[in-house]
Write an enzyme that holds these catalytic residues in place. Structure first.
Site, short mmCIF file in Angstrom:
data_model
loop_
_atom_site.label_atom_id
_atom_site.label_comp_id
_atom_site.label_asym_id
_atom_site.label_seq_id
_atom_site.Cartn_x
_atom_site.Cartn_y
_atom_site.Cartn_z
N ARG A 27 0.88 -1.18 0.00
CA ARG A 27 0.00 0.00 0.00
C ARG A 27 0.91 1.22 0.00
O ARG A 27 1.81 1.32 0.84
CB ARG A 27 -0.89 -0.03 1.25
CG ARG A 27 -1.75 1.21 1.45
CD ARG A 27 -2.81 1.31 0.36
NE ARG A 27 -3.88 2.19 0.75
CZ ARG A 27 -3.81 3.51 0.78
NH1 ARG A 27 -2.70 4.13 0.46
NH2 ARG A 27 -4.87 4.21 1.13
N GLU A 63 -11.77 4.51 -4.24
CA GLU A 63 -11.97 3.07 -4.09
C GLU A 63 -12.72 2.46 -5.26
O GLU A 63 -13.70 3.02 -5.75
CB GLU A 63 -12.74 2.77 -2.80
CG GLU A 63 -12.02 3.19 -1.52
CD GLU A 63 -10.69 2.49 -1.32
OE1 GLU A 63 -10.57 1.29 -1.69
OE2 GLU A 63 -9.76 3.13 -0.80
N ARG A 99 -0.91 -5.40 4.64
CA ARG A 99 -0.09 -4.92 3.52
C ARG A 99 1.10 -4.13 4.07
O ARG A 99 0.97 -3.44 5.08
CB ARG A 99 -0.91 -4.00 2.62
CG ARG A 99 -2.14 -4.65 2.05
CD ARG A 99 -3.01 -3.67 1.29
NE ARG A 99 -3.57 -2.65 2.18
CZ ARG A 99 -4.50 -1.77 1.81
NH1 ARG A 99 -4.97 -1.77 0.58
NH2 ARG A 99 -4.97 -0.89 2.67
#
Length: 197
Positions: free
Chosen positions: A86, A94, A139
């Site tokens: 990320r 999104e 992440r």
């Protein structure tokens, strides 16, 4: 020749002296580096970036600000050979895949841009010294460098992402990303286009 006999010779004394000098220099260099790091931490309050960058191959672009990678050589401590990354300090709209909501405005554009620029490319990943290494989804959170260019900044500057300051990270990069967002907003680029008068 045994070590005691070697040291008693003139040549042996020279070798021993060189070894001692080498050990002293190594120790002094190590101490100086440690002192420099401690001084830097005091001056910046710990707000500096580790110099290590890790070469990785982008195997998949998940969305505008998330990629899957394969580390090429060195694997950072606490990481696996393959990771989901990320990008730190930014937030792309999104896609909302697998959700009942539609994709947010400009999400598909951000995905297309990141895919075009990063998919199947080699990048360098750099961790921040202040923020966590992983997010709540597992992440790793990184700066992504393409050559000398910070891709996190490029996404914000071109209007594919917003500056995300919900948590503290390197002050210099926070200012860089805030300035990039101001530039995109002032020029009504990308997701700011709808603010045109």
């Amino acid at each position: 020749m045994k070590l005691k006999k070697l040291i008693k010779t003139k040549k042996g004394k020279s070798v021993a002296l060189l070894l001692i000098m080498f050990a002293l220099i190594q120790g002094m260099t190590r101490c100086k580096s440690q002192r420099s790091l401690e001084m830097l931490q005091r001056k910046t309050g710990g707000d500096y970036l580790p110099p290590e960058k890790y070469m990785a191959h982008v195997t998949k672009v998940v969305d505008g600000d998330t990629i899957d990678i394969l580390f090429m050589a060195d694997i950072p401590p606490g990481c696996k050979t393959t990771e989901r990354v990320r990008l730190i300090g930014i937030n792309c709209p999104e896609l909302n895949e697998g959700k009942e909501k539609p994709a947010e405005y400009y999400a598909k554009d951000a995905l297309r841009f990141t895919n075009k620029e990063l998919n199947d490319q080699y990048v360098e990943l750099q961790f921040d010294n202040i923020s966590e290494k992983r997010d709540k989804y597992g992440r790793i959170i990184c700066y992504v460098w393409v050559g000398k260019h910070l891709f996190n900044r490029i996404l914000v500057e071109r209007g594919f992402a917003r500056f995300y300051d919900k948590f503290k990270f390197n002050t210099q990069h926070m200012m860089t990303l805030a300035a990039a967002e101001k530039y995109a907003l002032d020029n009504r680029l990308g997701l700011w286009e709808s603010t045109r008068k």
